[in-house]
Every structure is written in structure tokens, then in C-alpha cells.
Motif scaffolding. Structure first.
Motif, PDB file in Angstrom:
ATOM      1  N   THR A 155      66.115  44.338  62.709  1.00  0.00           N
ATOM      2  CA  THR A 155      66.552  45.155  61.583  1.00  0.00           C
ATOM      3  C   THR A 155      67.418  44.346  60.623  1.00  0.00           C
ATOM      4  O   THR A 155      67.264  44.446  59.394  1.00  0.00           O
ATOM      5  N   ALA A 156      68.321  43.547  61.175  1.00  0.00           N
ATOM      6  CA  ALA A 156      69.181  42.709  60.332  1.00  0.00           C
ATOM      7  C   ALA A 156      68.349  41.730  59.507  1.00  0.00           C
ATOM      8  O   ALA A 156      68.624  41.511  58.316  1.00  0.00           O
ATOM      9  N   ASN A 157      67.329  41.143  60.120  1.00  0.00           N
ATOM     10  CA  ASN A 157      66.463  40.211  59.389  1.00  0.00           C
ATOM     11  C   ASN A 157      65.662  40.925  58.302  1.00  0.00           C
ATOM     12  O   ASN A 157      65.444  40.375  57.208  1.00  0.00           O
ATOM     13  N   LEU A 158      65.206  42.138  58.590  1.00  0.00           N
ATOM     14  CA  LEU A 158      64.478  42.915  57.579  1.00  0.00           C
ATOM     15  C   LEU A 158      65.381  43.250  56.398  1.00  0.00           C
ATOM     16  O   LEU A 158      64.938  43.229  55.244  1.00  0.00           O
ATOM     17  N   ILE A 159      66.646  43.560  56.681  1.00  0.00           N
ATOM     18  CA  ILE A 159      67.590  43.850  55.603  1.00  0.00           C
ATOM     19  C   ILE A 159      67.743  42.634  54.697  1.00  0.00           C
ATOM     20  O   ILE A 159      67.722  42.752  53.463  1.00  0.00           O
ATOM     21  N   LEU A 160      67.872  41.450  55.295  1.00  0.00           N
ATOM     22  CA  LEU A 160      68.007  40.232  54.487  1.00  0.00           C
ATOM     23  C   LEU A 160      66.755  39.979  53.656  1.00  0.00           C
ATOM     24  O   LEU A 160      66.844  39.597  52.482  1.00  0.00           O
ATOM     25  N   ALA A 161      65.576  40.197  54.258  1.00  0.00           N
ATOM     26  CA  ALA A 161      64.324  39.972  53.534  1.00  0.00           C
ATOM     27  C   ALA A 161      64.196  40.944  52.361  1.00  0.00           C
ATOM     28  O   ALA A 161      63.839  40.544  51.239  1.00  0.00           O
ATOM     29  N   MET A 162      64.486  42.208  52.598  1.00  0.00           N
ATOM     30  CA  MET A 162      64.374  43.202  51.537  1.00  0.00           C
ATOM     31  C   MET A 162      65.447  43.009  50.482  1.00  0.00           C
ATOM     32  O   MET A 162      65.213  43.256  49.297  1.00  0.00           O
ATOM     33  N   ALA A 163      66.624  42.558  50.902  1.00  0.00           N
ATOM     34  CA  ALA A 163      67.683  42.278  49.934  1.00  0.00           C
ATOM     35  C   ALA A 163      67.265  41.148  49.005  1.00  0.00           C
ATOM     36  O   ALA A 163      67.552  41.180  47.798  1.00  0.00           O
ATOM     37  N   ALA A 164      66.573  40.147  49.563  1.00  0.00           N
ATOM     38  CA  ALA A 164      66.085  39.044  48.737  1.00  0.00           C
ATOM     39  C   ALA A 164      65.070  39.539  47.714  1.00  0.00           C
ATOM     40  O   ALA A 164      65.098  39.144  46.538  1.00  0.00           O
ATOM     41  N   VAL A 165      64.170  40.418  48.157  1.00  0.00           N
ATOM     42  CA  VAL A 165      63.192  41.009  47.238  1.00  0.00           C
ATOM     43  C   VAL A 165      63.908  41.821  46.168  1.00  0.00           C
ATOM     44  O   VAL A 165      63.550  41.764  44.981  1.00  0.00           O
ATOM     45  N   HIS A 166      64.924  42.554  46.578  1.00  0.00           N
ATOM     46  CA  HIS A 166      65.700  43.367  45.642  1.00  0.00           C
ATOM     47  C   HIS A 166      66.355  42.500  44.565  1.00  0.00           C
ATOM     48  O   HIS A 166      66.301  42.819  43.369  1.00  0.00           O
TER      49      HIS A 166
END
Length: 207
Positions: A155-166
Motif C-alpha cells: 500500500t505504501a508503494n502504491l501511494i508513492l506511485a500514485m503520488a508521482a502520477v499526481h
């Protein structure tokens, strides 16, 4: 007395020296901005500076969880552009907006656009899951349980990935619509709606 952040976006005011433009309206209220930057700082600290399992990491997680709880309540009773009803749209509306982006004919939104609203909801959901699985690891019943640890890490890694997209999306949209979106999340102000602009994503649900 109603909040100034609920004023119609057609009213024009002159911005101060913050550099948000000469003709802007208030969009992101102080609580929305505080939530945004609290979560940004907390995620950076827990992802890159603080060791998982240590007290500091847990306390930052608790702060993020508290900020999220307040934001959810504010999404129901808060100012105009903070409310979920202003940016939660149907999946069809999100896809329609993304097709418009690819075709370079997307319209500017004063508040969240449909894709931005979907991203906000997705990040809130992932942050909730990260906080929940992090808290579970402090309980005796889940201490050392592998699936809980893996769920928290994923979940933490997904947050970082989506934050980068954001972040990349915000930069791209800033260029396309000639508006500094990161600055808007600091000042709370954006350019008023004009031409084909849309005040908020709500109407997209009927598009």
C-alpha cells in the motif's frame, strides 16, 4: 455567516503578492491545504526518513490518520470545493475526461477535474489502508503476521506511485492551462472560471 470559500467562482478579486494571478478566486480553503501538505510531509518522512516500526514512524502515521479523518468529515460539511459532492463523479465521466486529455481538448476546471477527483479518492483509500495495516502491526494479535506487513508495504508503494502520477499530472495540467497548480495549493486561489471553464467536476456526472 457563510465561508468566503463558498462564494460563487464568478466573483473576481485581486490577488496579493503571492503570485496567484491578478484575477483570482478562493478555491482551496485553509483546512484542505493543511491536510494536503500534512499528508505530503508525513508520507515523505515515513517513506524516506523514518524507519518502519519505530515510534516516530508510528506517530507520524497517527497524525496522517487524524488528518484524514478530519478531511473526510470536511468533505461532507466543508467549503464548496472541499465537498465530495463537488468532485466525485462517475467512472464514465473520468474516462471521458481522460479521453479529452489525450485528444488535447480537455476543459479547465476551477476545482478538481473528474480525474483529479478520482485520484484524490484513490489516495484517501490507500492512505486509510496504510494507516489501518500500520496500526494492526501494533496489536498483539497481528504482531509479526506476514500478510499484514506485506499489505502495509504494498500500500505504501502504491501511494508513492500514485503520488508521482499526481505530481506529473499537476505539472502537465499547469502547462496546458497556464496555471500554477502547486502554487494554488499554497495560496488557495485560482484563476476565475471563464470561457469554457467548469467550476467543479459535479456537472461532469451528467455529461
Amino acid at each position: 455567516m457563510s465561508s468566503p470559500y463558498q462564494a460563487p467562482t464568478t466573483s473576481r478579486t485581486v490577488a496579493g503578492p503571492a503570485g496567484a494571478g491578478p484575477d483570482t478566486v478562493p478555491v482551496w480553503d485553509p483546512l484542505v491545504r493543511l491536510f494536503h501538505w500534512t499528508v505530503v510531509l508525513g508520507i515523505i518522512l515515513n517513506s524516506f526518513a523514518l524507519e518502519g516500526g519505530k515510534s516516530a514512524h508510528r506517530y507520524v502515521g497517527y497524525v496522517i490518520a487524524a488528518a484524514l479523518a478530519v478531511r473526510i468529515v470536511w468533505g461532507v460539511i466543508g467549503s464548496r470545493h472541499a465537498r465530495f459532492s463537488n468532485f466525485v463523479t462517475s467512472p464514465w465521466a473520468v474516462l471521458s475526461h481522460l479521453r479529452a486529455v489525450v485528444a488535447r481538448r480537455d476543459r479547465r476546471y476551477v476545482g478538481h477535474n473528474p480525474a483529479g477527483g478520482a485520484m484524490a479518492l484513490a489516495l484517501m483509500g490507500l492512505i486509510t489502508l496504510a494507516c489501518l495495516t500500520g496500526w494492526m502491526q501494533t496489536l498483539d494479535i497481528f504482531w509479526g503476521v506476514e500478510w499484514v506487513q506485506e499489505a502495509h508495504e504494498i500500500t505504501a508503494n502504491l501511494i508513492l506511485a500514485m503520488a508521482a502520477v499526481h505530481v506529473l499530472s499537476a505539472i502537465a495540467e499547469s502547462v496546458v492551462h497556464r496555471e500554477n497548480l502547486p502554487l494554488a495549493m499554497i495560496t488557495g486561489r485560482k484563476r476565475h472560471a471563464s470561457g469554457t471553464d467548469i467550476n467543479h467536476a459535479g456537472p461532469a456526472r451528467r455529461g
